[in-house]
Design an enzyme around this catalytic site. Sequence first.
Site, mmCIF file in Angstrom:
data_model
loop_
_atom_site.group_PDB
_atom_site.id
_atom_site.type_symbol
_atom_site.label_atom_id
_atom_site.label_comp_id
_atom_site.label_asym_id
_atom_site.label_seq_id
_atom_site.Cartn_x
_atom_site.Cartn_y
_atom_site.Cartn_z
ATOM 1 C CG HIS A 2 -8.872 26.403 85.269
ATOM 2 N ND1 HIS A 2 -8.725 26.017 83.963
ATOM 3 C CD2 HIS A 2 -9.355 25.306 85.941
ATOM 4 C CE1 HIS A 2 -9.092 24.732 83.836
ATOM 5 N NE2 HIS A 2 -9.479 24.293 85.018
ATOM 6 C CD GLU A 11 -4.804 29.923 83.991
ATOM 7 O OE1 GLU A 11 -5.454 29.427 84.945
ATOM 8 O OE2 GLU A 11 -4.313 29.223 83.086
ATOM 9 C CB CYS A 56 -7.295 25.164 79.793
ATOM 10 S SG CYS A 56 -8.472 26.224 80.638
ATOM 11 C CB CYS A 103 -7.812 29.959 81.211
ATOM 12 S SG CYS A 103 -8.500 29.345 82.759
HETATM 13 ZN ZN LIG Z 1 -7.853 27.123 82.598
#
Ligand SMILES: [Zn+2]
Length: 187
Positions: A70, A72, A98, A101
């Site tokens: 992801h 981040e 999410c 993260c």
């Molecule tokens: Zn994430």
Amino acid sequence: MERITWDQFFLAQSHLLALRSTCTRLAVGATIVRDRRIMAGGYNGSISGGDHCIDQGCYVVDNHCVRTIHAEMNALLQCAKYGVPVKDADLYVTHFPCLPCTKSIIQAGISRLYYAEDYKNNSYALELLEQADIEVIHVPFDERKIDFLSDEKLELYMELITKLREKGASLEELAPYEMKVAELFGR
Ligand SMILES: [Zn+2]
Ligand SMILES: [Zn+2]
């Protein structure tokens, strides 16, 4: 052109990064900022050198694409890789993070989380952010701020509408277009 705010500037950077995303499901970008300086950035994509979802299709397990890291995480990992401290830094992300993260963002010591768009907004993630005393700030991104051709486009639309009116289009017919132009250009 109007001067862009810092929040919009860093969000613009994240949206630009999202354009580099290789996952077809959602394009996300994240920027880590300290003292108004960009420290790192990331987008959701495969491990460097790996297969891309855009070429091979997503690798979906339990309705999640598991191929990508992801945005981040990529931004945080870039800091880990090059030894950049992120304690008390701000994170600007295009979509609400999410749960995994969020946990990494908290553990890395990020102090403020700015996000442009709501995205599932995991309630446990919100709870953890509150517990960790991290400021969560929703800042919708204004695309108009980075449209360098905004004035020319508006001029063109106004010219077209005027031409259509001259050709006999009724006010009623043109109203939806005029409304759309006002909406797009905020005038
Ligand atoms: Zn994430
Ligand atoms: Zn994917």
